[in-house]
Structures are given as structure tokens and as C-alpha cells.
Design an enzyme around this catalytic site. Structure first.
Site, PDB file in Angstrom:
ATOM      1  N   SER A 171      37.530  43.312  39.139  1.00  0.00           N
ATOM      2  CA  SER A 171      36.931  43.078  37.830  1.00  0.00           C
ATOM      3  C   SER A 171      37.929  43.448  36.724  1.00  0.00           C
ATOM      4  CB  SER A 171      35.628  43.863  37.708  1.00  0.00           C
ATOM      5  OG  SER A 171      34.865  43.437  36.593  1.00  0.00           O
ATOM      6  N   ASP A 174      30.643  34.070  41.131  1.00  0.00           N
ATOM      7  CA  ASP A 174      30.799  35.269  40.321  1.00  0.00           C
ATOM      8  C   ASP A 174      30.597  34.888  38.853  1.00  0.00           C
ATOM      9  OD1 ASP A 174      31.582  37.575  39.012  1.00  0.00           O
ATOM     10  OD2 ASP A 174      33.549  37.708  39.978  1.00  0.00           O
TER      11      ASP A 174
END
Length: 559
Positions: A209, A487
Site C-alpha cells: 500500500s 483492489d
């Protein structure tokens, strides 16, 4: 103040649905959600403490830990002294925390150090990846040493007495990158006689991330120290608006669920324009006392964040989003045949006032908000305005170290962006209200960070500082890009539809975890099981591919 047992259970479930890296697009309402979750954790700890002297239980290992007993005793915390300001040593130093896994270390073998960037949370939250996740997997395969390095300002690696605007001025990309470089080039691992510093030892830098973007940036900024890097769900593209986040969810979720959410949002936006129905509408959701309409619709975003909390490993993943979808489909009074009809069908509509009708899923959405968010607020003897209002500036002025929300929000306001807004095209399908504007989302930057003596938060974040390092096109030999097909952060990664496609090679891996049975959501490769063969096939595949390209990289290392 006392919460009922049902409310404690509801809040506990909500907290478990938000993983440490579950940073969703930012708006002022997300600070309120942080407070709700923080209260949950405090309540869980309090309830467990009263029930037993044993505080925390690791459900995956069946081990119960005492109040002062670390969950991972094999990885004691260690500290490395860092300058607060790498450009001005006179500002003093702080202790950066880290943990080491040397269980597979083979002395003298030239094996690598695998360092995992802790990112925007306490490094303790990353210890599972040191024990059974990607760090354990790669060190086991290479005979190397694994490290989790906590990010400055997070966990206990705090260089300042409070989180005021001035004291946050050293929380930026350059200082954090310099921390990592300094650590890699100077650290001395306890119990290891060998010099494992970079560049004499191959260091593989991993992050997921935000930390994934940092991994990619470290390879660009410090190529002589970072032998290889793996950016998992690395958000290398910073953007002011992150409306695509929710669009990924809209497209990837069960079509019926997306239709229910989309219709609810459209219905809410329409009814809010009718003064005689506005109060009634807010009352359905238990939010009649919430003054501002944008605060009201932003609460409706809360359940959507559970999508990112999906994980292929059921021991750590959340099913909250799926439960939310099931709740929206629940038929009224057992009329299951009606639930199968398309959203908006005449037989699904309920009259709320004269000729104004709504689909029954809107009532289900309202019930979910009441039961999961509003009721716990009221049970805590708070008003909905106190829990969900964002126009009282004083509620954002506490700068004490307990206000952890100030950290990532500061980074968002200064360099990263990712504000929660509706799509720019008003006719584009959406699952968030059209009232989610940039002005609403960014007002938290003005409310929380008044100008200091030494630093002023810019009117809008300087996303150029991030994107100048490569943006969607960031690339280098021995830099792997790994993302998830569904995602919600994918639009900000090199796998974005805005980015050019690339060839997947050993030297520059470019991999997308598919949305098969396990999902393919946020940094899915970071999680792992003790035995890779027990993992889902697509997770086994990505882990074996990662082992392969890291081993091939290491063949080229020359001290």
C-alpha cells in the site's frame, strides 16, 4: 458512560473489519470513524481485562497472552537512533523501532536482508508478516534475515512531544526515506557478528500500500543501498481526488449489491432536495439530529470500507462487506420472491409519503447504519452530531499523541491526497453521494492543522513530490510491481487503467493477483501461511513466483 453488550459486540465486529493498512480515501468523517474504532478497541480491552487477567488471545495459534507479554516473544523490539531532521542534526534524535527474524539466517552465505516497511501504522501490526507472511516466506527461501522497520511517528517511533502542525513538519517522504537509508547502511543486528549493512549485503525492500510506494521510491532514491524492491499494491500515483476507489468496489462487488447501493445513494440524493422529506429521510437512518447533509451522506460510506478488509486468509480477513450486501437483499416480511426482482421494480417499492416510493433495500441500508454505527453512538450517551458531525472545528484540535489519526491525515494533506469525492461526471454510475465534494473532503486539513510558527499545510497537497519519483511509470531493474485485480487502490498503482501495460519479466516483475476464489484485493501477497501448500492456488502461485525472481536477482549480487 456504559455501552450495552450488543453494542460492544457490534463495535468489536466493525473494528475487526478494518485491518491495519485499511486506509480509505480521506474526508472529515473518517476521523469520526477512527474515534468509533478507537473506542471499540478500548472497550474490548476493558471487557477482556475484567473477565480475565489474560488480555489478548491469538486465535490463529491458540495462545493466550498476558497484559505485559508480547504476542511475538521471538521478535523482541529493538531500537535504532535516527536524526529527527536529516538535514539539521541540531534538532536531536529519536529511537526508531524494529524487529528481526533470524530463524533462517545462514551466516556467511551472502543471503539477503528482507526489510518490510511498517508504513502508516504501528510496526507491531506488521509482525504477522515477519512470522508467517511474506518476510518469513522469503527469508526461509533464501537463508536471509527478516526485518520490520517502523515508520517515523507511528507506533513508538515518535520524535516529538505532540502532533501539532509544527511538530509534524518532519513527517514527509524525504525524511522517512532517509530514515530507511540510514538504517540500512548502519544497523548492527544483535546476536549477529556478520556485517549485514548495505551495500555490502543485498537488501530487498518490501512494502504494501503506502509502504509499497515507499519500497518503489527507495529503489529509485537509493539504488546503491536497495538491491531489490517489491511494491505490493504500491500507490505510486498520488492524486487529489480518489473517486475511482469506490468505482472499483462498484464494479467488483456482486451486481445485486452494487445495484442496491447505487440506488440507495441516488434515492438519498433525490430526497435530500425535498425539504419536507429531508428530516424523515435522516430519521430512517437514525441520523435525524445530524445537521449537515454532507455529514449525513458521508456516514453512508462507512460500510464500503469493509471491501478493502477482505483477505484470502479467513483467520485475519473480514466478511463484513459480504454481510452488508446480504443485509441489503433481505426481503421485507419474508417476501423472498420480491427480493429476486430487479432493483426499482414496482413490486419492490414502498410508499413513504404520498406518491414518493423507495426500494425496500433503502430501508435495509438504513437499518444497517442504525444498528452498526448509530446505536453504539447513542448507547455511549453521545448525540449523532457529536459522533458524526464535522463542522465543529474544536473536535479536531487535540494534538496529543493519542490522536493517531492526525498522522496519515497530515501526510494526505501535505503530499499524498486521495480525498474521498464523487465521480466528476454527475451522470457516471456511483455508490457515493454527489455531495462528496473536494471542498468537503479537504476541510479537515484546514480544521486540524492551523498554521504553525515553522510550517503551514498547503492549500492542497503537493502530489507532485510523490509523482515526480515515477508515478504510474515507475520502473527499475529488480523492482517488482504486484497488485490485486479488484483492489480499490489499483487506480493509483502502475496497474491502473491510466497506466501503460508492461511485460512481466524476472528483472522487472509486473504481476496482477486475479480476482478468483480468494479475491485479489489489497496487498494479498503480504499474507502467508506457515506452509505455502495450504494457501489458495493463486496465492501459492504468487509466492512461488516471488521466491523465484528474488533468487534470480540474488545470483547477480556482487559485494
Amino acid at each position: 458512560m456504559r455501552l450495552s453488550t450488543p453494542s460492544v459486540l457490534v463495535l468489536a465486529t466493525l473494528a475487526s473489519a478494518v485491518t491495519p493498512s485499511s486506509r480509505t480515501p480521506i474526508s472529515p468523517q473518517h476521523v469520526n470513524l477512527w474515534r468509533l474504532e478507537a473506542r471499540t478497541r478500548a472497550l474490548e480491552t476493558s471487557c477482556l481485562a475484567k473477565a480475565s487477567p489474560l488480555m489478548l488471545q491469538d486465535s490463529t495459534a491458540g495462545i493466550v497472552f498476558g497484559a505485559d507479554q508480547p504476542q511475538y516473544p521471538g521478535f523482541p523490539e529493538q531500537f535504532f537512533e535516527q536524526p529527527i531532521d536529516h538535514a539539521d542534526p541540531s534538532q536531536g534524535t529519536f529511537k526508531q523501532r524494529y524487529w528481526v527474524n533470524a530463524r533462517h539466517y545462514v551466516p556467511g552465505s551472502g543471503a539477503p536482508v528482507i526489510v518490510l516497511d511498517g508504513g502508516e501504522t504501528s510496526g507491531e501490526d506488521r509482525l504477522p508478516f515477519l512470522d508467517t507472511g511474506i518476510v518469513e516466506i522469503l527469508t526461509n527461501a533464501t537463508g536471509g534475515v527478516g526485518v520490520v522497520l517502523e515508520h517515523r511517528y507511528y507506533g513508538t517511533s515518535i520524535p516529538v512531544p505532540d502532533f501539532s502542525t509544527d511538530n509534524l513538519r518532519w513527517l514527509n517522504n524525504d525524511q522517512a526515506a532517509a530514515d530507511s537509508a540510514n538504517f540500512m547502511s548502519k544497523v548492527k543486528f544483535e546476536g549477529i557478528d556478520e556485517d549485514l549493512t548495505a551495500p555490502n549485503t543485498p537488501w530487498i525492500y518490501y512494502g504494501g500500500s503506502y509502504a509499497g510506494a515507499r519500497a518503489a521510491h527507495m529503489k529509485i532514491l537509493y539504488p546503491d543501498l536497495v538491491f531489490g524492491a517489491i511494491a505490493s499494491s504500491g500507490v505510486t500515483h498520488a492524486a487529489l481526488s480518489n473517486w475511482e476507489y469506490y468505482d472499483i468496489i462498484r464494479e467488483a462487488a456482486d451486481p445485486a449489491c452494487s445495484a442496491h447501493i447505487e440506488n440507495t445513494v441516488k434515492t438519498v440524493d433525490t430526497l435530500l432536495q425535498l425539504p419536507f422529506l429531508k428530516g424523515f429521510l435522516k430519521g430512517l437512518f437514525g441520523l435525524h439530529g445530524l445537521e449537515h447533509d454532507d455529514d449525513f451522506v458521508s456516514v453512508l460510506e462507512y460500510p464500503l470500507g469493509a471491501w478493502q478488509a477482505k483477505v484470502w486468509d479467513p483467520a485475519v480477513g473480514s466478511t463484513k462487506f459480504d454481510e452488508f450486501c446480504e443485509a441489503l437483499s433481505k426481503p421485507i416480511i419474508g417476501a423472498y420472491e420480491i427480493a429476486a426482482l430487479p432493483v426499482g421494480h414496482e413490486d419492490r417499492l414502498l410508499t413513504i409519503w404520498d406518491d414518493h416510493k423507495i426500494d425496500f433495500s433503502v430501508l435495509n441500508y438504513a437499518q444497517w447504519i442504525r444498528e452498526n454505527y448509530v446505536n453504539p453512538c447513542l448507547d455511549a450517551n453521545s448525540t449523532v452530531e457529536e459522533c458524526f458531525g464535522t463542522y465543529n472545528d474544536t473536535q479536531f484540535t487535540d494534538t496529543s499523541l493519542s490522536q493517531e489519526w492526525r498522522l496519515w491525515t497530515f501526510q494526505v494533506c501535505t503530499e499524498w491526497g486521495y480525498f474521498s469525492t464523487a465521480p466528476p461526471d454527475p451522470d457516471y454510475p456511483r455508490i457515493v453521494s454527489k455531495l462528496m465534494t473536494m471542498d468537503y473532503a479537504t476541510k479537515i486539513c484546514r480544521q486540524a492543522y492551523p498554521p504553525g510558527k515553522y510550517f503551514t499545510v498547503p492549500e492542497l497537497p503537493n502530489v507532485t513530490a510523490v509523482n515526480a519519483l515515477g508515478d504510474f511509470a515507475i520502473a527499475a531493474d529488480k523492482l517488482a510491481i504486484i497488485d490485486g485485480e479488484v483492489d480499490p487502490w489499483k487506480p493509483c498503482t502502475p496497474h491502473s487503467e491510466y497506466a501503460k501495460d508492461r511485460e512481466d519479466t524476472i528483472l522487472q516483475p509486473f504481476k496482477l493477483i486475479p480476482a478468483l476464489a480468494s479475491g485479489g484485493v489489497h496487498h494479498y501477497d503480504e499474507y502467508g501461511l506457515r506452509d505455502i501448500d495450504d494457501e489458495p492456488p493463486e496465492i501459492q502461485q504468487i509466492h512461488h513466483e516471488m521466491i523465484e525472481f528474488v533468487r534470480e536477482w540474488l545470483r547477480d549480487f556482487k559485494a
